[in-house]
Write a protein that holds these residues in place. Structure first.
Motif, PDB file in Angstrom:
ATOM      1  N   HIS A 124       0.752  -1.244   0.107  1.00 45.91           N
ATOM      2  CA  HIS A 124      -0.202   0.114  -0.102  1.00 45.91           C
ATOM      3  C   HIS A 124       1.056   1.237  -0.004  1.00 45.91           C
ATOM      4  O   HIS A 124       2.144   1.427   0.553  1.00 45.91           O
ATOM      5  CB  HIS A 124      -1.189   0.098   1.414  1.00 45.91           C
ATOM      6  CG  HIS A 124      -0.266   0.299   2.704  1.00 45.91           C
ATOM      7  ND1 HIS A 124       0.260  -0.750   3.344  1.00 45.91           N
ATOM      8  CD2 HIS A 124      -0.137   1.479   3.355  1.00 45.91           C
ATOM      9  CE1 HIS A 124       1.004  -0.060   4.343  1.00 45.91           C
ATOM     10  NE2 HIS A 124       0.750   0.851   4.152  1.00 45.91           N
ATOM     11  N   GLN A 172      -6.976   1.733   5.865  1.00 42.74           N
ATOM     12  CA  GLN A 172      -6.184   1.200   5.268  1.00 42.74           C
ATOM     13  C   GLN A 172      -6.879   0.023   4.824  1.00 42.74           C
ATOM     14  O   GLN A 172      -7.802  -0.486   5.492  1.00 42.74           O
ATOM     15  CB  GLN A 172      -4.990   1.129   5.424  1.00 42.74           C
ATOM     16  CG  GLN A 172      -3.978   2.287   5.857  1.00 42.74           C
ATOM     17  CD  GLN A 172      -3.611   3.035   4.560  1.00 42.74           C
ATOM     18  OE1 GLN A 172      -3.425   2.191   3.500  1.00 42.74           O
ATOM     19  NE2 GLN A 172      -3.168   4.072   4.514  1.00 42.74           N
ATOM     20  N   ALA A 173      -6.661  -0.607   3.666  1.00 42.30           N
ATOM     21  CA  ALA A 173      -7.076  -2.010   3.140  1.00 42.30           C
ATOM     22  C   ALA A 173      -6.522  -2.893   4.383  1.00 42.30           C
ATOM     23  O   ALA A 173      -5.368  -2.903   4.395  1.00 42.30           O
ATOM     24  CB  ALA A 173      -6.628  -2.394   1.986  1.00 42.30           C
ATOM     25  N   THR A 229      -2.509  -0.606  -3.134  1.00 39.51           N
ATOM     26  CA  THR A 229      -4.001   0.061  -2.685  1.00 39.51           C
ATOM     27  C   THR A 229      -3.490   1.508  -2.139  1.00 39.51           C
ATOM     28  O   THR A 229      -2.142   1.728  -1.655  1.00 39.51           O
ATOM     29  CB  THR A 229      -4.580  -0.515  -1.654  1.00 39.51           C
ATOM     30  OG1 THR A 229      -3.960  -0.860  -0.485  1.00 39.51           O
ATOM     31  CG2 THR A 229      -5.186  -1.950  -2.154  1.00 39.51           C
ATOM     32  N   HIS A 268     -11.189   1.996  -2.792  1.00 41.25           N
ATOM     33  CA  HIS A 268     -10.894   2.530  -1.414  1.00 41.25           C
ATOM     34  C   HIS A 268     -11.604   1.792  -0.298  1.00 41.25           C
ATOM     35  O   HIS A 268     -12.289   0.733  -0.771  1.00 41.25           O
ATOM     36  CB  HIS A 268     -11.638   3.973  -1.355  1.00 41.25           C
ATOM     37  CG  HIS A 268     -13.021   4.319  -1.259  1.00 41.25           C
ATOM     38  ND1 HIS A 268     -13.475   5.348  -1.211  1.00 41.25           N
ATOM     39  CD2 HIS A 268     -13.968   3.427  -1.700  1.00 41.25           C
ATOM     40  CE1 HIS A 268     -14.938   5.488  -1.358  1.00 41.25           C
ATOM     41  NE2 HIS A 268     -15.181   4.305  -1.486  1.00 41.25           N
ATOM     42  N   PRO A 269     -11.004   2.031   0.835  1.00 42.19           N
ATOM     43  CA  PRO A 269     -11.678   1.280   1.997  1.00 42.19           C
ATOM     44  C   PRO A 269     -12.850   1.820   2.703  1.00 42.19           C
ATOM     45  O   PRO A 269     -13.137   3.073   2.913  1.00 42.19           O
ATOM     46  CB  PRO A 269     -10.538   0.978   2.884  1.00 42.19           C
ATOM     47  CG  PRO A 269      -9.737   2.062   2.910  1.00 42.19           C
ATOM     48  CD  PRO A 269     -10.022   2.619   1.300  1.00 42.19           C
ATOM     49  N   TYR A 274     -11.597  -2.969   1.828  1.00 40.91           N
ATOM     50  CA  TYR A 274     -11.107  -2.315   0.151  1.00 40.91           C
ATOM     51  C   TYR A 274     -12.132  -2.940  -0.714  1.00 40.91           C
ATOM     52  O   TYR A 274     -12.393  -4.086  -0.709  1.00 40.91           O
ATOM     53  CB  TYR A 274      -9.871  -2.510   0.224  1.00 40.91           C
ATOM     54  CG  TYR A 274      -9.198  -2.061  -1.107  1.00 40.91           C
ATOM     55  CD1 TYR A 274      -8.844  -0.967  -1.296  1.00 40.91           C
ATOM     56  CD2 TYR A 274      -9.438  -2.851  -2.331  1.00 40.91           C
ATOM     57  CE1 TYR A 274      -8.499  -0.250  -2.390  1.00 40.91           C
ATOM     58  CE2 TYR A 274      -8.767  -2.420  -3.378  1.00 40.91           C
ATOM     59  CZ  TYR A 274      -8.507  -0.975  -3.695  1.00 40.91           C
ATOM     60  OH  TYR A 274      -8.001  -0.532  -4.783  1.00 40.91           O
TER      61      TYR A 274
END
Length: 453
Positions: free
Chosen positions: A41, A90-91, A80, A175-176, A181
Motif C-alpha cells: 500500500h 487502510q485496506a 492500494t 478505497h476502504p 477495500y
C-alpha cells in the motif's frame, strides 16, 4: 413432433441448469488463488509502496453440489492507497468466506434492490459495492449528510460515490470502508482511461484487476450476490455471440432537469439542491432515468443481459462493468440498482457442509493466450523508466526479464495474477538495444526495447 421437441428442450435445459453443480465450472475455476505473494500500500507523500504481510487474491476455494466457498483476505495484488480525501482507513485483512450459488436463478417476484456494503466479489477476492456511499441531501440544513459526511440525510437524493468520492479513490479506483477495500466501478486504473479524470496515478501508480481491451471479449472479473457472473466492458454485440466486439452500454441516461423536486417517474419528492457546479447532474443517483435498450449492445435495468460468453458457451445472464466512450465509469457501474437473480450469496464464518477443495493445475498459458494479452512497452525508446503493460486480465504470474543483446538478464520483475503492470528502472543501464521477455512456465514472447541516454 412439437411434444417431442418440447421434451428434448426440457432435457437439455435440465442438464444445462444442473451441470455446473457436478463439474468444475467457471464459478469454481475462475478465482485467482495465492498463498505466498503479499500485498502492498501507499501512504500519502510516499510514492514507494510499503509491503504488507497479508496474502493477496483468494486463498482457498471449496465447493459442493450447490455452492462454492471462496476464502479471501480481500487484498488485491496491485498496491492500494493512498486515499486523498482524508479517509483514515487502510485496506485490512477481511478474513472472509463468500458462499456463492453454483446454480443461480432469476428472481421472478419483487426485485431486490442493491444495498450499501458488499453486493458482489471480484475474482481476486476484493469486494464490490454499488453506487452509494451513505450520503444524501438534507433539505432542512441545505447540505449533504450521512456516511463519511456525518449525520443523517433525507435519503431522497442519494450521492453517487463514483462522483462524490472520486478524490478519495486510489489509482485502481478503489478505497476502504472501515478496512474493507472495495470497488464501486470497473477495477481498472484511472491512467489507462482514454480520458484521464484523476491524477492520483501520477505519484501513486497502480493498475487494477484488468486493463480494458476494446478488441477482445472482456474477461470474467467477478460474481454478484445473486450468483451471476460479472464481465468487463466489452463483449459480442449480439447475445448469441455474433456481431463483433463492442462496448456494452448502460441504458441509464442523465435526466434533462435543472431543479430536483421530482423523480423520473414524475412523482414529487423532497427537494434537493438545484443543478449547479457544486451538485452537477450525476452527483445523485436520482439524476438518472432508465430508457429501454435501443439495441443489443444496451443493457437492461439491472445492467446486464442473457448472452453467450467464452466461459458460458451455452449462455447465462451476465452483468457488465460499464464505461462510456472515454472508458470513464458509467452508471450503474456494475450491478444495480436491482439484482436480476435471487440474492442468496452470503458471507459466512465457516463451511458447514462436506466440500471438495479446488486446486488449479498450473498448466501455464498457451502461446496464443499469452499473445492475446496484447502486452505493450512504454515509453519506447526509454530513458530512465519503462512500463510493461498487459491489456487484459493476468490469470497467472508472468515473469518479465530485461536482457541485453548478449542474452544476459540485467533486470527481472513479476506481474502477479490480478495485476497488469511492471516497471523497470533503467537509469543505470547503458544506451542501446535490449530485449524484454515475458514468459510463463510453457510460453514466452519477446519485445525489443531501445534505451537512450
Amino acid at each position: 413432433m412439437l411434444l417431442i421437441m418440447k421434451q428434448i428442450s426440457t432435457i437439455i435445459l435440465f442438464f444445462v441448469s444442473t451441470g455446473m453443480a457436478f463439474c468444475q465450472g467457471p464459478a469454481i475455476t475462475s478465482w485467482l488463488q495465492n498463498t505466498t505473494l503479499m500485498g502492498s500500500h501507499y501512504i500519502s507523500g510516499n510514492s514507494t509502496a510499503i509491503q504488507d504481510n497479508i496474502p493477496v487474491n483468494t486463498q482457498l476455494i471449496q465447493y459442493s453440489t450447490s455452492w462454492v466457498y471462496v476464502a479471501t483476505n480481500g487484498i488485491p495484488s496491485y498496491p492500494t492507497g493512498p486515499f486523498l480525501d482524508g479517509n483514515p482507513s487502510q485496506a485490512t485483512d477481511q478474513n472472509a468466506i463468500f458462499k456463492i450459488p453454483l446454480n443461480p436463478t432469476q428472481n421472478t417476484g419483487t426485485l431486490t434492490a442493491t444495498t450499501g456494503g458488499n453486493i458482489g466479489v471480484f475474482i481476486n477476492g476484493v469486494a464490490l459495492f454499488d453506487y452509494r456511499d451513505g450520503v444524501s441531501w438534507k433539505n432542512s440544513s441545505g447540505t449533504i449528510a450521512g456516511g463519511p459526511a456525518g449525520g443523517m440525510g433525507d435519503g431522497v437524493w442519494n450521492r453517487d460515490a463514483v462522483v462524490g468520492e472520486r478524490g478519495g479513490f486510489d489509482c485502481a479506483k478503489g478505497h476502504p470502508a472501515m478496512g474493507n477495500y472495495h470497488h464501486h466501478q470497473s477495477p481498472s486504473a484511472f491512467d489507462l482511461d482514454l480520458q484521464v479524470i484523476s491524477t492520483v496515478c501520477n505519484l501513486y501508480d497502480s493498475d487494477g484487476l484488468y486493463a480494458i481491451d476494446s478488441t477482445q471479449h472482456s474477461p470474467l472479473i467477478g460474481y454478484a450476490y445473486d450468483g451471476f457472473p460479472i464481465y468487463g466492458a466489452y463483449a459480442h454485440k449480439n447475445a448469441n455471440g455474433t456481431g463483433g466486439i463492442v462496448r456494452m452500454k448502460s441504458s441509464f441516461s442523465l435526466r434533462n432537469i435543472t431543479v430536483r423536486n421530482t423523480y423520473y417517474d414524475g412523482s414529487s419528492v423532497i427537494a434537493g439542491p438545484a443543478v449547479n457546479a457544486t451538485y452537477p447532474l450525476g452527483y445523485f443517483r436520482e439524476d438518472y432515468e432508465f430508457i429501454a435498450p435501443a439495441s443489443a449492445d444496451y443493457l437492461d435495468i439491472h445492467n446486464g443481459r442473457f448472452c453467450i460468453t467464452p466461459e458460458y458457451p451455452t449462455g447465462i445472464y451476465c452483468y457488465f462493468a460499464t464505461v462510456d466512450e472515454n472508458w470513464n465509469s458509467a452508471y450503474p457501474y456494475v450491478v444495480g440498482p436491482t439484482f436480476y437473480g435471487n440474492k442468496v450469496m452470503t458471507k459466512v464464518t465457516s463451511v458447514g457442509e462436506t466440500t471438495t477443495t479446488y486446486t488449479p493445475t498450473p498448466a501455464g498459458l498457451t502461446q496464443a493466450e499469452l499473445e492475446s494479452l496484447n502486452i505493450d512497452l512504454f515509453p519506447n525508446p526509454a530513458t530512465d523508466l519503462v512500463a510493461v503493460q498487459v491489456n487484459g486480465l493476468v490469470k497467472e504470474n508472468l515473469i518479465v526479464e530485461l536482457t541485453d543483446m548478449t542474452g544476459r538478464t540485467v533486470l527481472e520483475k513479476v506481474i502477479p495474477a490480478g495485476s497488469t503492470i511492471a516497471f523497470f528502472d533503467t537509469q543505470t543501464l547503458y544506451a542501446g538495444d535490449y530485449i524484454v521477455r515475458i514468459k510463463t512456465s510453457s510460453s514466452a514472447i519477446t519485445k525489443r526495447l531501445v534505451i537512450l541516454k
